[in-house]
Design an enzyme around this catalytic site. Structure first.
Site, PDB file in Angstrom:
ATOM      1  N   ALA A 136       0.853  -1.187   0.000  1.00 54.73           N
ATOM      2  CA  ALA A 136       0.000   0.000   0.000  1.00 54.73           C
ATOM      3  C   ALA A 136       0.892   1.240   0.000  1.00 54.73           C
ATOM      4  O   ALA A 136       1.780   1.371   0.847  1.00 54.73           O
ATOM      5  CB  ALA A 136      -0.910   0.014   1.220  1.00 54.73           C
ATOM      6  N   ASP A 192      12.095   2.912  -1.334  1.00 51.88           N
ATOM      7  CA  ASP A 192      11.647   2.718  -2.715  1.00 51.88           C
ATOM      8  C   ASP A 192      11.930   4.026  -3.429  1.00 51.88           C
ATOM      9  O   ASP A 192      11.144   4.970  -3.364  1.00 51.88           O
ATOM     10  CB  ASP A 192      10.167   2.363  -2.758  1.00 51.88           C
ATOM     11  CG  ASP A 192       9.698   2.025  -4.177  1.00 51.88           C
ATOM     12  OD1 ASP A 192      10.558   1.772  -5.035  1.00 51.88           O
ATOM     13  OD2 ASP A 192       8.479   2.005  -4.405  1.00 51.88           O
ATOM     14  N   VAL A 201       4.040  -1.407   3.591  1.00 58.91           N
ATOM     15  CA  VAL A 201       3.515  -0.070   3.306  1.00 58.91           C
ATOM     16  C   VAL A 201       4.665   0.845   2.890  1.00 58.91           C
ATOM     17  O   VAL A 201       5.771   0.759   3.423  1.00 58.91           O
ATOM     18  CB  VAL A 201       2.813   0.518   4.558  1.00 58.91           C
ATOM     19  CG1 VAL A 201       2.353   1.948   4.297  1.00 58.91           C
ATOM     20  CG2 VAL A 201       1.625  -0.350   4.970  1.00 58.91           C
ATOM     21  N   LYS A 202       4.366   1.700   1.932  1.00 63.74           N
ATOM     22  CA  LYS A 202       5.329   2.705   1.481  1.00 63.74           C
ATOM     23  C   LYS A 202       4.822   4.088   1.868  1.00 63.74           C
ATOM     24  O   LYS A 202       3.666   4.434   1.584  1.00 63.74           O
ATOM     25  CB  LYS A 202       5.494   2.598  -0.042  1.00 63.74           C
ATOM     26  CG  LYS A 202       6.321   3.705  -0.687  1.00 63.74           C
ATOM     27  CD  LYS A 202       6.383   3.484  -2.196  1.00 63.74           C
ATOM     28  CE  LYS A 202       6.975   4.669  -2.926  1.00 63.74           C
ATOM     29  NZ  LYS A 202       7.035   4.455  -4.394  1.00 63.74           N
ATOM     30  N   THR A 203       5.679   4.883   2.519  1.00 55.99           N
ATOM     31  CA  THR A 203       5.262   6.215   2.933  1.00 55.99           C
ATOM     32  C   THR A 203       6.436   7.175   2.910  1.00 55.99           C
ATOM     33  O   THR A 203       7.577   6.781   2.669  1.00 55.99           O
ATOM     34  CB  THR A 203       4.629   6.182   4.340  1.00 55.99           C
ATOM     35  OG1 THR A 203       3.885   7.377   4.553  1.00 55.99           O
ATOM     36  CG2 THR A 203       5.679   6.045   5.433  1.00 55.99           C
TER      37      THR A 203
END
Length: 281
Positions: free
Chosen positions: A140, A218, A170-172
């Site tokens: 997500a 990322d 999760v990517k944030t």
């Protein structure tokens, strides 16, 4: 978590619990992004240095060597562009097609606080159901629209909701109080690279995120828009996997960049010498 799901996730997040993902999915809403105009030319020298590659299916099929061993995290959301409402996304790839492409995970964006918050969160829930059915992990991405904040309170909310809905990682974005986001997110958290920064600042950002608990990064523009992208991805990897300081990683970057220039000059000299030898005979 089923064995297949664990196996796919373990290919992305390495045995040390960390990952360096290379994001090349920008074109799905930005079009021909600087540095990705020729996606195949950009990806080819970088992909072997990445722990995972994050493309769209169009770029994967057209621009990525199918013999690569690098696991694929496939972007499967879209339907928007920079000309419209960024949060107006749907799922654009079936899980069957993702399986045909042998991907290790799928990714989509969620826009908490946007006009389409509910739609994007339900997209995530449906994708998790499909992923569970086929043994495919779901990433997500806590996307941030034009009017959305990037503070720890907001991003912690986004990450926790994504995890609660079943996202496997999760990517944030990085922000002040990043450790709070990590602490309150029960699944691995990967930092998004964001806008292009000077190389040292990007390495410092990576170091700060890892130090505060991120499971990796990322990065896209901070790698493929760097002066020397191949040297940059290796420097980022040194921070993530070897705990290199920003200074040591930047020294590595400059050494690799200089080495490439020296090799290139030597190659040109060798070619020139060969031509002169041919002309003499």
């Amino acid at each position: 978590m089923d064995w297949g799901m664990k196996n796919r996730l373990s290919r992305i997040i390495r045995p040390d619990g960390r990952t360096v993902m290379l994001a090349v999915d920008h074109g799905y809403f930005l079009g021909p992004t600087t540095g990705l105009e020729d996606a195949e030319k950009t990806i080819r020298p970088l992909v072997s240095y990445a722990d995972a590659l994050m493309p769209t299916r169009g770029v994967l099929r057209a621009s990525v060597d199918p013999s690569t061993d690098t696991p694929i995290v496939l972007r499967v959301s879209g339907g928007n562009s920079i000309l419209g409402e960024l949060s107006d996304e749907g799922i654009t790839v079936s899980m069957e097609d993702a399986l045909r492409m042998n991907v290790s995970a799928v990714a989509l964006s969620v826009y908490v606080g946007s006009p389409n918050e509910k739609q994007t969160l339900l997209n995530l829930a449906r994708l998790v159901d499909e992923g569970t059915r086929f043994g495919i992990p779901v990433l997500a991405v806590t996307a941030v629209g034009k009017d959305m904040a990037r503070d720890s309170r907001y991003l912690a909310l986004c990450c926790r909701i994504a995890a609660e809905l079943g996202a496997h990682f999760v990517k944030t974005y990085y922000c002040e109080g990043f450790e709070k986001i990590v602490k309150t997110c029960p699944v691995p958290l990967v930092m998004a690279g964001g806008k292009k920064l000077p190389e040292y600042e990007a390495l410092e950002l990576t170091h700060n995120a890892i130090k505060r608990g991120a499971s990796g990064v990322d990065m896209g523009r901070n790698i493929f828009q760097a002066e020397d992208p191949v040297a940059m991805i290796q420097a980022v990897s040194a921070v993530v996997h070897e705990n290199a300081s920003p200074k040591k990683a930047f020294d590595l970057y400059n050494t690799l960049k200089l080495s490439k220039k020296t090799s290139r000059k030597k190659g040109l000299k060798d070619v020139t010498a060969s031509r002169e030898e041919i002309n003499r005979h």
